[in-house]
Scaffold this active site. Structure first.
Site, PDB file in Angstrom:
ATOM      1  N   ALA A 143       0.874  -1.176   0.000  1.00 44.44           N
ATOM      2  CA  ALA A 143       0.000   0.000   0.000  1.00 44.44           C
ATOM      3  C   ALA A 143       0.916   1.232   0.000  1.00 44.44           C
ATOM      4  O   ALA A 143       2.141   1.089  -0.129  1.00 44.44           O
ATOM      5  CB  ALA A 143      -0.899  -0.028   1.224  1.00 44.44           C
ATOM      6  N   MET A 168       2.514   3.341   2.008  1.00 41.82           N
ATOM      7  CA  MET A 168       3.782   3.389   2.752  1.00 41.82           C
ATOM      8  C   MET A 168       4.759   2.310   2.278  1.00 41.82           C
ATOM      9  O   MET A 168       5.943   2.574   2.069  1.00 41.82           O
ATOM     10  CB  MET A 168       3.510   3.204   4.257  1.00 41.82           C
ATOM     11  CG  MET A 168       2.890   4.384   4.934  1.00 41.82           C
ATOM     12  SD  MET A 168       3.997   5.803   5.043  1.00 41.82           S
ATOM     13  CE  MET A 168       5.134   5.293   6.327  1.00 41.82           C
ATOM     14  N   GLY A 169       4.248   1.081   2.104  1.00 42.36           N
ATOM     15  CA  GLY A 169       5.108  -0.034   1.694  1.00 42.36           C
ATOM     16  C   GLY A 169       5.703   0.197   0.312  1.00 42.36           C
ATOM     17  O   GLY A 169       6.896  -0.052   0.091  1.00 42.36           O
ATOM     18  N   VAL A 180       2.025  -4.067   6.661  1.00 42.49           N
ATOM     19  CA  VAL A 180       0.595  -4.362   6.510  1.00 42.49           C
ATOM     20  C   VAL A 180      -0.166  -3.704   7.658  1.00 42.49           C
ATOM     21  O   VAL A 180       0.437  -3.105   8.545  1.00 42.49           O
ATOM     22  CB  VAL A 180       0.323  -5.894   6.448  1.00 42.49           C
ATOM     23  CG1 VAL A 180       1.063  -6.527   5.290  1.00 42.49           C
ATOM     24  CG2 VAL A 180       0.685  -6.588   7.751  1.00 42.49           C
ATOM     25  N   SER A 217       8.792   7.398  10.740  1.00 43.82           N
ATOM     26  CA  SER A 217       8.017   8.636  10.696  1.00 43.82           C
ATOM     27  C   SER A 217       8.310   9.423   9.428  1.00 43.82           C
ATOM     28  O   SER A 217       9.427   9.399   8.906  1.00 43.82           O
ATOM     29  CB  SER A 217       8.348   9.513  11.909  1.00 43.82           C
ATOM     30  OG  SER A 217       7.594  10.704  11.823  1.00 43.82           O
ATOM     31  N   GLY A 271       5.432   9.904   7.052  1.00 43.89           N
ATOM     32  CA  GLY A 271       4.340   9.687   6.110  1.00 43.89           C
ATOM     33  C   GLY A 271       4.842   9.102   4.801  1.00 43.89           C
ATOM     34  O   GLY A 271       5.980   8.616   4.707  1.00 43.89           O
ATOM     35  N   LYS A 311       8.870   5.700  19.097  1.00 42.51           N
ATOM     36  CA  LYS A 311       7.989   6.238  18.048  1.00 42.51           C
ATOM     37  C   LYS A 311       6.659   6.694  18.647  1.00 42.51           C
ATOM     38  O   LYS A 311       6.095   7.719  18.252  1.00 42.51           O
ATOM     39  CB  LYS A 311       7.756   5.176  16.956  1.00 42.51           C
ATOM     40  CG  LYS A 311       6.739   5.592  15.880  1.00 42.51           C
ATOM     41  CD  LYS A 311       7.183   6.843  15.158  1.00 42.51           C
ATOM     42  CE  LYS A 311       6.384   7.316  13.981  1.00 42.51           C
ATOM     43  NZ  LYS A 311       4.973   7.249  13.919  1.00 42.51           N
ATOM     44  N   HIS A 354       7.240   9.983  20.166  1.00 42.03           N
ATOM     45  CA  HIS A 354       7.336  10.941  19.056  1.00 42.03           C
ATOM     46  C   HIS A 354       5.927  11.400  18.667  1.00 42.03           C
ATOM     47  O   HIS A 354       5.662  12.593  18.490  1.00 42.03           O
ATOM     48  CB  HIS A 354       8.036  10.269  17.866  1.00 42.03           C
ATOM     49  CG  HIS A 354       7.868  10.991  16.555  1.00 42.03           C
ATOM     50  ND1 HIS A 354       6.700  10.929  15.811  1.00 42.03           N
ATOM     51  CD2 HIS A 354       8.693  11.801  15.860  1.00 42.03           C
ATOM     52  CE1 HIS A 354       6.818  11.669  14.729  1.00 42.03           C
ATOM     53  NE2 HIS A 354       8.030  12.212  14.730  1.00 42.03           N
ATOM     54  N   ASN A 355       5.017  10.442  18.537  1.00 43.41           N
ATOM     55  CA  ASN A 355       3.662  10.797  18.117  1.00 43.41           C
ATOM     56  C   ASN A 355       2.924  11.603  19.183  1.00 43.41           C
ATOM     57  O   ASN A 355       2.151  12.506  18.855  1.00 43.41           O
ATOM     58  CB  ASN A 355       2.874   9.533  17.769  1.00 43.41           C
ATOM     59  CG  ASN A 355       3.207   9.039  16.378  1.00 43.41           C
ATOM     60  OD1 ASN A 355       4.321   9.219  15.911  1.00 43.41           O
ATOM     61  ND2 ASN A 355       2.258   8.419  15.717  1.00 43.41           N
ATOM     62  N   GLU A 374       4.029  14.956  18.771  1.00 43.51           N
ATOM     63  CA  GLU A 374       3.391  15.437  17.530  1.00 43.51           C
ATOM     64  C   GLU A 374       1.971  15.959  17.828  1.00 43.51           C
ATOM     65  O   GLU A 374       1.581  17.030  17.346  1.00 43.51           O
ATOM     66  CB  GLU A 374       3.354  14.271  16.535  1.00 43.51           C
ATOM     67  CG  GLU A 374       2.609  14.494  15.246  1.00 43.51           C
ATOM     68  CD  GLU A 374       2.576  13.192  14.406  1.00 43.51           C
ATOM     69  OE1 GLU A 374       3.643  12.605  14.138  1.00 43.51           O
ATOM     70  OE2 GLU A 374       1.468  12.761  14.029  1.00 43.51           O
ATOM     71  N   HIS A 417      -5.645   7.177  54.739  1.00 50.14           N
ATOM     72  CA  HIS A 417      -4.606   6.819  53.764  1.00 50.14           C
ATOM     73  C   HIS A 417      -3.201   7.225  54.215  1.00 50.14           C
ATOM     74  O   HIS A 417      -2.245   6.988  53.493  1.00 50.14           O
ATOM     75  CB  HIS A 417      -4.933   7.443  52.400  1.00 50.14           C
ATOM     76  CG  HIS A 417      -6.153   6.836  51.771  1.00 50.14           C
ATOM     77  ND1 HIS A 417      -6.218   5.504  51.436  1.00 50.14           N
ATOM     78  CD2 HIS A 417      -7.358   7.358  51.453  1.00 50.14           C
ATOM     79  CE1 HIS A 417      -7.402   5.237  50.919  1.00 50.14           C
ATOM     80  NE2 HIS A 417      -8.121   6.355  50.918  1.00 50.14           N
TER      81      HIS A 417
HETATM   82  C1  6PG Z   1       4.442   9.870  11.486  1.00 50.78           C
HETATM   83  C2  6PG Z   1       2.993   9.990  11.949  1.00 50.78           C
HETATM   84  C3  6PG Z   1       2.205   8.756  11.657  1.00 50.78           C
HETATM   85  C4  6PG Z   1       0.793   8.823  12.221  1.00 50.78           C
HETATM   86  C5  6PG Z   1      -0.203   9.336  11.277  1.00 50.78           C
HETATM   87  C6  6PG Z   1      -1.630   9.435  11.844  1.00 50.78           C
HETATM   88  O1  6PG Z   1       5.291   9.987  12.353  1.00 50.78           O
HETATM   89  O2  6PG Z   1       4.665   9.695  10.301  1.00 50.78           O
HETATM   90  O3  6PG Z   1       2.998  10.184  13.320  1.00 50.78           O
HETATM   91  O4  6PG Z   1       2.872   7.680  12.216  1.00 50.78           O
HETATM   92  O5  6PG Z   1       0.348   7.574  12.528  1.00 50.78           O
HETATM   93  O6  6PG Z   1       0.210  10.558  10.823  1.00 50.78           O
HETATM   94  O7  6PG Z   1      -1.693   9.713  13.158  1.00 50.78           O
HETATM   95  P1  6PG Z   1      -3.061  10.084  13.898  1.00 50.78           P
HETATM   96  O8  6PG Z   1      -4.170   9.487  13.107  1.00 50.78           O
HETATM   97  O9  6PG Z   1      -2.975   9.466  15.235  1.00 50.78           O
HETATM   98  O10 6PG Z   1      -3.120  11.558  13.915  1.00 50.78           O
END
Ligand code: 6PG
Length: 488
Positions: A14, A16-17, A77, A131, A133, A185, A188-189, A192, A463
């Site tokens: 898909a 990303m892959g 996947v 990370s 996209g 990761k 990281h998110n 984000e 307590h």
């Molecule tokens: C990254 C992003 C990615 C993330 C999507 C959707 O580092 O490339 O963090 O991993 O999963 O952008 O994230 P949400 O649907 O949780 O906003």
């Protein structure tokens, strides 16, 4: 029989892959590719076969047979069951020493379990955070691989060949074994989420508070991108705000439903932080803000019931009218964004420090900051400062105590307080700005009202509590008499 010639394989083609496979092929790797439906594999080869060396496989058996030893396969996947099924199918066909890489977002505790199960079969399992996209996967992502040192020997050069490059260094490093890659990761998110919500709050203050147009706000973000806030998220914010909807001719931002989705990584960050006892308040508020935005019926009911706000609803009348004041307020928002962003990173890095202790990882926080400088969604100029702070060898409990960040936040705090106060007065929600400021103030406070909570807990539930003037654990017999009993 297929010749075992591919040094790497990708399962799942898909978006990303497919992008990752092309990136690998473009960088001199021979890439075995497999997809459940062969048509996708054919499309990849037809459209991009000339970009490098691909070995298309019609069956998983063929795919595995086309990999040179140690066979290394990246799974791209869907998370959950499809990933588990693919791991098992691959493990059945592979041999001890081979490497299975899960490059999707996975909950690190699942990765720990999977790694253990696969290790028992003599194979290596690597949970690898990726990370950036689709574009990052194609042009250079930031990658956070877990797994054993041995698997890194094979995987390292391959990942380095396709990673983003920041200041001459590839944005990939071996994070550690047992789920460490997916844990990092996940954090990281979480960061984000906080960063995105802070930017959204800044937009709201300028739109509702100052009455600027999306176009004008886009220009403000463009300007901010030239300074300390230089980052990918600020850049794409300008792009989104500049964009006009083709169908209506309206600003794109005005035709989008204001309900933010989420796939779960932010929630994992907060759940894990709660388990670890690390207050990630900014990240938590950012996750809740997305949740609140999506409570459509509740929000509609609030509209229907006419839930009232302050008299000066929405507009900062004084600063909105005067160009100089408006400029000064925009600068205040910039400073508030910078300070709150530092708090979000400080909290995220604390979560990694605590996670490392509990899960026995040796996380190199300076190196993690360095691999986040390029390719990933939170890539930003100020990550250089974070890596400097951790590389300095100084011991500090929070990034906020590092001299550079301490000075930055102290310098920004007047603006930060003005922004939060103005937002509260105007009824504009700024959950991450305000919770980050509250975190900062709580951290600085010599004495917190937690003392009162301890009193309440002792009164209603026995307590117990600690005293400031004596070691030990105490309980007061509240109803019977006023004396204290020492418990230990
Ligand atoms: C990254 C992003 C990615 C993330 C999507 C959707 O580092 O490339 O963090 O991993 O999963 O952008 O994230 P949400 O649907 O949780 O906003």
């Amino acid at each position: 029989m297929t010749q075992a010639e591919a040094n790497i394989g990708v399962v799942g083609l898909a978006a990303m892959g497919a992008s990752l496979s092309r990136n690998l092929a473009r960088h001199g790797n021979t890439v075995a590719v497999f997809n459940r439906h062969y048509s996708r594999t054919q499309t990849l080869i037809t459209e991009h076969g000339s970009e490098g060396k691909f070995v298309p496989a019609q069956t998983l058996e063929e795919f595995v047979a086309s990999l040179a030893k140690p066979r290394t396969a990246i799974i791209m996947v869907k998370a959950g069951e499809p990933t588990d099924e693919m791991i098992n199918a691959l493990a059945d066909l592979m041999e001890p020493g081979d490497i299975i890489v899960d490059a999707g977002n996975a909950y690190f505790k699942d990765t720990i379990k999977r790694e253990k199960a696969i290790r028992a079969r003599g194979l290596h399992y690597v949970g690898c955070g990726v990370s950036g996209g689709e574009e990052g996967a194609l042009l250079g992502p930031s990658m956070m691989p877990g797994g054993t040192d041995e698997s890194w020997q094979t995987l390292g050069p391959i990942l380095k060949s396709i990673a983003a490059v920041a200041e001459g260094e590839p944005c990939v490093t071996h994070i550690g074994s047992d789920g460490a890659g997916h844990f990092v990761k996940m954090v990281h998110n979480g960061i984000e989420y906080a960063d995105m919500q802070l930017i959204a709050e800044s937009y709201d203050l300028m739109r509702r508070g100052l009455g600027l147009t999306p176009e004008e706000i886009a220009e403000v973000f463009e300007d901010w991108d030239k300074g300390d806030l230089n980052s990918y998220l600020v850049q794409i914010t300008s792009e989104v705000l500049h964009h006009t909807d083709a169908k209506t001719g309206k600003p794109f931002i005005d035709i989008v439903k204001d309900q933010a989705g989420m796939k779960g990584t932010g929630t994992w960050t907060v759940q894990t932080a709660l388990e670890l006892g690390v207050p990630v308040t900014g990240i938590g508020e950012a996750v809740f803000a997305r949740g609140l935005s999506s409570t459509v019926e509740l929000r509609q009911e609030a509209q229907d019931k006419g839930l009232e706000g302050p008299k000066a609803e929405g507009a900062f009348s004084a600063s909105a009218a005067d160009p100089e004041e408006r400029k000064a307020f925009i600068e205040d928002v910039r400073q508030a964004l910078y300070a709150s962003k530092i708090v979000a990173y400080a909290q995220g890095f604390n979560e990694m420090e605590e996670g490392a202790k509990v899960y026995n990882w040796k996380l190199d926080l300076g190196a993690i900051a360095r691999i986040w400088r390029g390719g990933c969604i939170i890539r930003a100029k100020f990550l250089n400062r974070i890596s400097d702070a951790y590389d300095s060898g100084e011991q500090f409990g929070s990034l906020l105590f590092d001299p550079f960040f301490k000075k930055a936040v102290e310098g920004a705090q007047d603006s930060w307080r003005r922004v939060v106060a103005s937002a509260v007065a105007a009824g504009i929600p700024v959950p991450v700005f305000s919770s980050s400021l509250a975190y900062y103030d709580a951290l600085r406070s010599k004495r917190l009202p937690a003392a009162l909570i301890q009193g309440q807990r002792d009164l209603f539930g026995a307590h117990t509590y600690g005293r400031v003037d004596e070691p030990g654990i105490f309980h007061t017999l509240w109803a019977a008499d006023k004396s204290e009993l020492k418990e230990d």
